[in-house]
Design a protein around this motif. Structure first.
Motif, mmCIF file in Angstrom:
data_model
loop_
_atom_site.group_PDB
_atom_site.id
_atom_site.type_symbol
_atom_site.label_atom_id
_atom_site.label_comp_id
_atom_site.label_asym_id
_atom_site.label_seq_id
_atom_site.Cartn_x
_atom_site.Cartn_y
_atom_site.Cartn_z
ATOM 1 N N ARG A 140 18.417 5.170 -2.203
ATOM 2 C CA ARG A 140 17.579 6.274 -1.724
ATOM 3 C C ARG A 140 16.785 5.853 -0.497
ATOM 4 O O ARG A 140 16.664 6.608 0.487
ATOM 5 N N LEU A 141 16.236 4.638 -0.539
ATOM 6 C CA LEU A 141 15.480 4.142 0.616
ATOM 7 C C LEU A 141 16.375 4.004 1.839
ATOM 8 O O LEU A 141 15.976 4.361 2.956
ATOM 9 N N GLY A 184 7.418 -5.215 -4.844
ATOM 10 C CA GLY A 184 7.602 -4.655 -3.516
ATOM 11 C C GLY A 184 7.695 -3.141 -3.523
ATOM 12 O O GLY A 184 8.305 -2.541 -4.411
ATOM 13 N N THR A 185 7.105 -2.511 -2.509
ATOM 14 C CA THR A 185 7.156 -1.055 -2.371
ATOM 15 C C THR A 185 7.170 -0.671 -0.895
ATOM 16 O O THR A 185 6.605 -1.376 -0.052
ATOM 17 N N PHE A 186 7.809 0.444 -0.606
ATOM 18 C CA PHE A 186 7.708 1.097 0.697
ATOM 19 C C PHE A 186 6.855 2.340 0.526
ATOM 20 O O PHE A 186 7.001 3.082 -0.445
ATOM 21 N N THR A 187 5.976 2.595 1.489
ATOM 22 C CA THR A 187 5.256 3.860 1.532
ATOM 23 C C THR A 187 5.532 4.504 2.885
ATOM 24 O O THR A 187 5.519 3.824 3.921
ATOM 25 N N GLU A 188 5.792 5.795 2.852
ATOM 26 C CA GLU A 188 6.183 6.527 4.053
ATOM 27 C C GLU A 188 5.033 7.416 4.520
ATOM 28 O O GLU A 188 4.239 7.910 3.720
ATOM 29 N N ALA A 189 4.953 7.624 5.840
ATOM 30 C CA ALA A 189 3.916 8.494 6.392
ATOM 31 C C ALA A 189 4.379 9.053 7.727
ATOM 32 O O ALA A 189 5.127 8.400 8.462
ATOM 33 N N PRO A 201 1.127 10.260 13.757
ATOM 34 C CA PRO A 201 0.643 8.881 13.842
ATOM 35 C C PRO A 201 0.234 8.346 12.465
ATOM 36 O O PRO A 201 -0.441 9.050 11.702
ATOM 37 N N MET A 202 0.649 7.118 12.174
ATOM 38 C CA MET A 202 0.326 6.525 10.885
ATOM 39 C C MET A 202 -1.134 6.080 10.850
ATOM 40 O O MET A 202 -1.700 5.700 11.876
ATOM 41 N N PRO A 203 -1.741 6.119 9.674
ATOM 42 C CA PRO A 203 -3.108 5.609 9.557
ATOM 43 C C PRO A 203 -3.128 4.091 9.703
ATOM 44 O O PRO A 203 -2.078 3.434 9.667
ATOM 45 N N LEU A 204 -4.309 3.534 9.876
ATOM 46 C CA LEU A 204 -4.432 2.082 9.944
ATOM 47 C C LEU A 204 -3.897 1.463 8.657
ATOM 48 O O LEU A 204 -4.036 2.046 7.578
ATOM 49 N N GLY A 261 8.954 5.040 13.751
ATOM 50 C CA GLY A 261 9.876 5.756 14.614
ATOM 51 C C GLY A 261 9.188 6.884 15.340
ATOM 52 O O GLY A 261 7.953 6.919 15.448
ATOM 53 N N ALA A 262 9.980 7.848 15.802
ATOM 54 C CA ALA A 262 9.425 8.937 16.596
ATOM 55 C C ALA A 262 8.557 9.876 15.758
ATOM 56 O O ALA A 262 7.530 10.373 16.233
ATOM 57 N N GLU A 263 8.939 10.111 14.508
ATOM 58 C CA GLU A 263 8.226 11.077 13.672
ATOM 59 C C GLU A 263 7.658 10.490 12.389
ATOM 60 O O GLU A 263 6.701 11.033 11.835
ATOM 61 N N TYR A 264 8.257 9.394 11.902
ATOM 62 C CA TYR A 264 7.819 8.802 10.643
ATOM 63 C C TYR A 264 7.704 7.290 10.776
ATOM 64 O O TYR A 264 8.331 6.676 11.645
ATOM 65 N N GLY A 265 6.916 6.731 9.862
ATOM 66 C CA GLY A 265 6.824 5.294 9.750
ATOM 67 C C GLY A 265 6.854 4.898 8.290
ATOM 68 O O GLY A 265 6.718 5.736 7.394
ATOM 69 N N THR A 266 7.051 3.607 8.050
ATOM 70 C CA THR A 266 7.066 3.103 6.681
ATOM 71 C C THR A 266 6.386 1.747 6.621
ATOM 72 O O THR A 266 6.514 0.939 7.557
ATOM 73 N N ASP A 267 5.653 1.495 5.545
ATOM 74 C CA ASP A 267 4.984 0.215 5.314
ATOM 75 C C ASP A 267 5.612 -0.467 4.113
ATOM 76 O O ASP A 267 5.794 0.155 3.052
#
Length: 263
Positions: free
Chosen positions: A9-10, A71-76, A79-82, A93-99
């Motif tokens: 899924r990721l 381990g985990t990924f969180t998506e946002a 602009p992503m928060p700090l 990326g252009a519209e989303y990021g992941t931590d």
């Protein structure tokens, strides 16, 4: 520990959100020291084998990620928060990021190193190239319990504790039955079922194993989780025959089974 369907899924999510464009890569906590060589590169694709996720970049670098227990990924959206907490890797990326937080592995490899990891793994039931004859060749000759063999990533990649316990229940197999005592027909049926169950897991994001006629009564083992037949139900009545569910430690993890339904 996330099971194989979660990684697939990721990979699909990251493929959709990042592939085909340059991404910003950083390591807010500073432990992923190779982030700098990836920053600004084209993210070409995401792939998976078992519980191993790979981010492929233009020019050859491949990020190998194993989430392990924590381990985990969180998506946002951008602009992503700090960053909050110990973020090992941030991809934007252009519209989303992941931590990415808390993985067992997050390192840059080349193709040869990735091939070496894959060579140590059994077939992944969610991959189109999965060959069930390979695990069967090992299981059919093994003196180890089938419950242990299913957790061995060199036999089948991607199966974890939930799928192990639930698959064996669905096919009436005692987890302590030796691999060599599992018939070829039993294995073939279980493999087909495993592929179908894991595909449902990819589609729904949850491990769904209980047939509709038994999907009632005692609640799930945790909030917002589908019901299980045996997993984390030690001492509770079997949903099929009412015998108390048993548990024991096998390969370092608790296995669960019904002593009446599984023989």
């Amino acid at each position: 520990m996330p099971e194989g369907h979660t990684l697939h899924r990721l990979a699909r999510l990251h493929q959709r959100r990042f592939a085909g464009a340059p991404v910003a890569v950083s390591s807010p906590q500073g432990r992923f020291t190779d982030a700098a060589i990836l920053n600004g590169r084209l993210f070409t694709r995401a792939s998976v084998w078992g519980k191993h996720l790979f981010h492929h970049y233009d020019g050859g670098p491949i990020v190998h990620i194993h989430l392990g227990l924590y381990g985990t990924f969180t998506e946002a959206p951008v602009p992503m928060p700090l960053p909050v907490g110990q973020v090992r890797m941030r991809v934007v990326g252009a519209e989303y990021g992941t931590d990415l937080r808390g993985p067992t592995a997050c390192d840059v490899l080349d193709e040869a190193q990735v091939s070496a990891i894959v060579a140590r793994l059994g077939p992944d039931p969610l991959r189109k190239d999965a060959d069930p004859s390979l695990p069967w060749a090992r299981i059919s000759k093994s003196r180890k319990p089938i419950g242990a063999l299913l957790m061995d990533q060199s036999v089948i990649a991607g199966v974890g504790n939930v799928y192990r316990s639930e698959l064996l229940f669905r096919h009436h197999i005692d987890p302590y039955r030796l691999g060599r005592d599992v018939s070829e027909i039993e294995f073939a049926d279980a493999w087909t079922d495993l592929v179908a169950l894991m595909k449902i897991g990819v589609r729904k994001g949850k491990i769904v194993v209980v047939a509709p006629e038994y999907d009632h009564g005692a609640p799930s083992y945790a909030p917002n989780r589908p019901r299980t037949y045996v997993y984390r139900r030690a001492g509770e009545p079997c949903r099929v025959c009412s015998t108390p569910i048993l548990t024991a430690v096998m390969e370092g993890r608790n296995v669960f089974w019904c002593p009446t339904c599984q023989v």
